[in-house]
Design a protein around this motif. Structure first.
Motif, PDB file in Angstrom:
ATOM      1  N   ARG A 106     -23.289 -25.977  -8.517  1.00 49.89           N
ATOM      2  CA  ARG A 106     -24.523 -25.200  -8.361  1.00 49.89           C
ATOM      3  C   ARG A 106     -25.655 -26.012  -7.744  1.00 49.89           C
ATOM      4  N   LYS A 107     -25.509 -27.314  -7.711  1.00 49.02           N
ATOM      5  CA  LYS A 107     -26.535 -28.178  -7.123  1.00 49.02           C
ATOM      6  C   LYS A 107     -26.169 -28.505  -5.678  1.00 49.02           C
ATOM      7  N   ASN A 108     -27.191 -28.688  -4.872  1.00 54.01           N
ATOM      8  CA  ASN A 108     -26.997 -29.110  -3.491  1.00 54.01           C
ATOM      9  C   ASN A 108     -26.967 -30.638  -3.467  1.00 54.01           C
ATOM     10  N   LEU A 109     -25.782 -31.210  -3.573  1.00 54.47           N
ATOM     11  CA  LEU A 109     -25.623 -32.648  -3.728  1.00 54.47           C
ATOM     12  C   LEU A 109     -25.400 -33.342  -2.391  1.00 54.47           C
ATOM     13  N   LEU A 110     -25.920 -34.549  -2.281  1.00 51.02           N
ATOM     14  CA  LEU A 110     -25.763 -35.348  -1.078  1.00 51.02           C
ATOM     15  C   LEU A 110     -24.350 -35.930  -0.992  1.00 51.02           C
ATOM     16  N   PHE A 111     -23.835 -36.415  -2.127  1.00 51.59           N
ATOM     17  CA  PHE A 111     -22.531 -37.067  -2.165  1.00 51.59           C
ATOM     18  C   PHE A 111     -21.524 -36.208  -2.931  1.00 51.59           C
ATOM     19  N   SER A 112     -20.263 -36.286  -2.519  1.00 54.65           N
ATOM     20  CA  SER A 112     -19.185 -35.599  -3.246  1.00 54.65           C
ATOM     21  C   SER A 112     -18.999 -36.284  -4.597  1.00 54.65           C
ATOM     22  N   VAL A 113     -18.305 -35.623  -5.502  1.00 56.75           N
ATOM     23  CA  VAL A 113     -18.054 -36.220  -6.813  1.00 56.75           C
ATOM     24  C   VAL A 113     -17.232 -37.499  -6.664  1.00 56.75           C
ATOM     25  N   GLU A 114     -16.302 -37.509  -5.723  1.00 59.78           N
ATOM     26  CA  GLU A 114     -15.487 -38.704  -5.501  1.00 59.78           C
ATOM     27  C   GLU A 114     -16.356 -39.874  -5.031  1.00 59.78           C
ATOM     28  N   GLU A 115     -17.315 -39.597  -4.157  1.00 55.60           N
ATOM     29  CA  GLU A 115     -18.214 -40.651  -3.677  1.00 55.60           C
ATOM     30  C   GLU A 115     -19.102 -41.168  -4.803  1.00 55.60           C
ATOM     31  N   ARG A 116     -19.590 -40.265  -5.651  1.00 52.69           N
ATOM     32  CA  ARG A 116     -20.462 -40.666  -6.750  1.00 52.69           C
ATOM     33  C   ARG A 116     -19.698 -41.488  -7.788  1.00 52.69           C
ATOM     34  N   VAL A 117     -18.456 -41.092  -8.072  1.00 57.16           N
ATOM     35  CA  VAL A 117     -17.611 -41.863  -8.991  1.00 57.16           C
ATOM     36  C   VAL A 117     -17.350 -43.252  -8.400  1.00 57.16           C
ATOM     37  N   ASP A 118     -17.055 -43.312  -7.112  1.00 60.46           N
ATOM     38  CA  ASP A 118     -16.808 -44.582  -6.439  1.00 60.46           C
ATOM     39  C   ASP A 118     -18.021 -45.497  -6.531  1.00 60.46           C
ATOM     40  N   MET A 119     -19.214 -44.968  -6.228  1.00 58.88           N
ATOM     41  CA  MET A 119     -20.420 -45.791  -6.262  1.00 58.88           C
ATOM     42  C   MET A 119     -20.718 -46.299  -7.668  1.00 58.88           C
ATOM     43  N   PHE A 120     -20.619 -45.405  -8.662  1.00 55.34           N
ATOM     44  CA  PHE A 120     -20.918 -45.824 -10.033  1.00 55.34           C
ATOM     45  C   PHE A 120     -19.872 -46.833 -10.510  1.00 55.34           C
ATOM     46  N   SER A 121     -18.616 -46.608 -10.141  1.00 58.19           N
ATOM     47  CA  SER A 121     -17.552 -47.542 -10.526  1.00 58.19           C
ATOM     48  C   SER A 121     -17.816 -48.930  -9.976  1.00 58.19           C
ATOM     49  N   LYS A 122     -18.285 -49.010  -8.758  1.00 63.32           N
ATOM     50  CA  LYS A 122     -18.609 -50.299  -8.139  1.00 63.32           C
ATOM     51  C   LYS A 122     -19.761 -50.978  -8.893  1.00 63.32           C
ATOM     52  N   MET A 123     -20.745 -50.174  -9.314  1.00 62.86           N
ATOM     53  CA  MET A 123     -21.894 -50.727 -10.034  1.00 62.86           C
ATOM     54  C   MET A 123     -21.499 -51.339 -11.377  1.00 62.86           C
ATOM     55  N   VAL A 124     -20.491 -50.789 -12.026  1.00 61.01           N
ATOM     56  CA  VAL A 124     -20.131 -51.231 -13.387  1.00 61.01           C
ATOM     57  C   VAL A 124     -18.800 -51.965 -13.443  1.00 61.01           C
ATOM     58  N   GLU A 125     -18.289 -52.370 -12.286  1.00 62.13           N
ATOM     59  CA  GLU A 125     -16.946 -52.967 -12.260  1.00 62.13           C
ATOM     60  C   GLU A 125     -16.814 -54.218 -13.133  1.00 62.13           C
ATOM     61  N   ASP A 126     -17.914 -54.894 -13.430  1.00 57.99           N
ATOM     62  CA  ASP A 126     -17.842 -56.101 -14.261  1.00 57.99           C
ATOM     63  C   ASP A 126     -18.192 -55.841 -15.730  1.00 57.99           C
ATOM     64  N   ILE A 127     -18.328 -54.579 -16.101  1.00 51.31           N
ATOM     65  CA  ILE A 127     -18.627 -54.235 -17.499  1.00 51.31           C
ATOM     66  C   ILE A 127     -17.368 -53.596 -18.097  1.00 51.31           C
ATOM     67  N   GLU A 128     -16.648 -54.366 -18.869  1.00 52.83           N
ATOM     68  CA  GLU A 128     -15.329 -53.970 -19.368  1.00 52.83           C
ATOM     69  C   GLU A 128     -15.343 -52.702 -20.232  1.00 52.83           C
ATOM     70  N   ALA A 129     -16.386 -52.479 -20.980  1.00 48.37           N
ATOM     71  CA  ALA A 129     -16.441 -51.365 -21.936  1.00 48.37           C
ATOM     72  C   ALA A 129     -16.787 -50.024 -21.283  1.00 48.37           C
ATOM     73  N   VAL A 130     -16.886 -49.986 -19.952  1.00 47.64           N
ATOM     74  CA  VAL A 130     -17.315 -48.770 -19.258  1.00 47.64           C
ATOM     75  C   VAL A 130     -16.205 -48.214 -18.387  1.00 47.64           C
ATOM     76  N   GLU A 131     -16.068 -46.902 -18.452  1.00 52.80           N
ATOM     77  CA  GLU A 131     -15.117 -46.177 -17.619  1.00 52.80           C
ATOM     78  C   GLU A 131     -15.886 -45.060 -16.924  1.00 52.80           C
ATOM     79  N   VAL A 132     -15.646 -44.850 -15.645  1.00 54.40           N
ATOM     80  CA  VAL A 132     -16.326 -43.799 -14.889  1.00 54.40           C
ATOM     81  C   VAL A 132     -15.321 -42.708 -14.553  1.00 54.40           C
ATOM     82  N   ARG A 133     -15.663 -41.483 -14.939  1.00 58.80           N
ATOM     83  CA  ARG A 133     -14.782 -40.332 -14.710  1.00 58.80           C
ATOM     84  C   ARG A 133     -15.604 -39.149 -14.231  1.00 58.80           C
ATOM     85  N   ASP A 134     -14.963 -38.205 -13.586  1.00 53.11           N
ATOM     86  CA  ASP A 134     -15.665 -36.977 -13.229  1.00 53.11           C
ATOM     87  C   ASP A 134     -15.279 -35.884 -14.215  1.00 53.11           C
ATOM     88  N   PHE A 135     -16.135 -34.859 -14.301  1.00 56.18           N
ATOM     89  CA  PHE A 135     -15.811 -33.719 -15.160  1.00 56.18           C
ATOM     90  C   PHE A 135     -16.417 -32.454 -14.576  1.00 56.18           C
TER      91      PHE A 135
END
Length: 159
Positions: A40-69
């Motif tokens: 319903r939102k007009n998003l700039l990035f696809s969900v796959e792109e947003r998951v990729d970017m966030f995953s890169k940001m937290v790649e060194d934080i072991e307790a974090v997992e990035v998923r889409d829903f």
């Protein structure tokens, strides 16, 4: 083990989001960053792109997992056995809106919401402001992770 979810559209993810993640993992054993599809939102990035970017940001934080829903957050939480929602709030107007959502999530599924404020270094950042600056090829230093900056520059054709 306390497992929490940090949901949002994260379009794009920025350093304020990362600040909330780093603070939340000091409280919870496991944090799932749940990137909403939200058609319903007009998003700039696809969900796959947003998951990729966030995953890169937290790649060194072991307790974090990035998923889409997709769908209701409480349904995702039940499926993934998550107990608590983490929400970042910057201003009183954010809190007002977030409180309504938290009350409804509690009514729907008896899940608790923890509100966290980003540090003063990041409280002024929003995805909307980041997109606006990026659209004019402005300086994003101190606002986003270098990988996110690269992706924004590509998206807007900036050199």
């Amino acid at each position: 083990m306390k497992r929490a979810v940090y949901p949002g559209t994260f379009d794009p993810p920025h350093l304020g989001h990362l600040d909330i993640v780093k603070r939340a993992v000091r409280i919870f054993d496991r944090l799932v960053v749940a990137v909403a599809r939200n058609p319903r939102k007009n998003l700039l990035f696809s969900v796959e792109e947003r998951v990729d970017m966030f995953s890169k940001m937290v790649e060194d934080i072991e307790a974090v997992e990035v998923r889409d829903f997709d769908g209701l957050l409480v349904d995702f939480m039940k499926k993934e056995n998550l107990e608590v929602i983490v929400r970042g709030v910057r201003l009183f107007t954010d809190f007002e809106y977030e409180l309504q959502i938290a009350l409804n999530n509690y009514k729907l599924a008896k899940v608790e919401t923890v509100f966290m404020m980003p540090s003063q270094d990041y409280i002024h950042i929003s995805s909307t402001i980041v997109r606006d600056i990026a659209s004019y090829c402005g300086c994003l230093k101190g606002l986003v992770h270098p990988y996110v900056e690269e992706r924004l520059r590509e998206k807007f054709g900036c050199r």
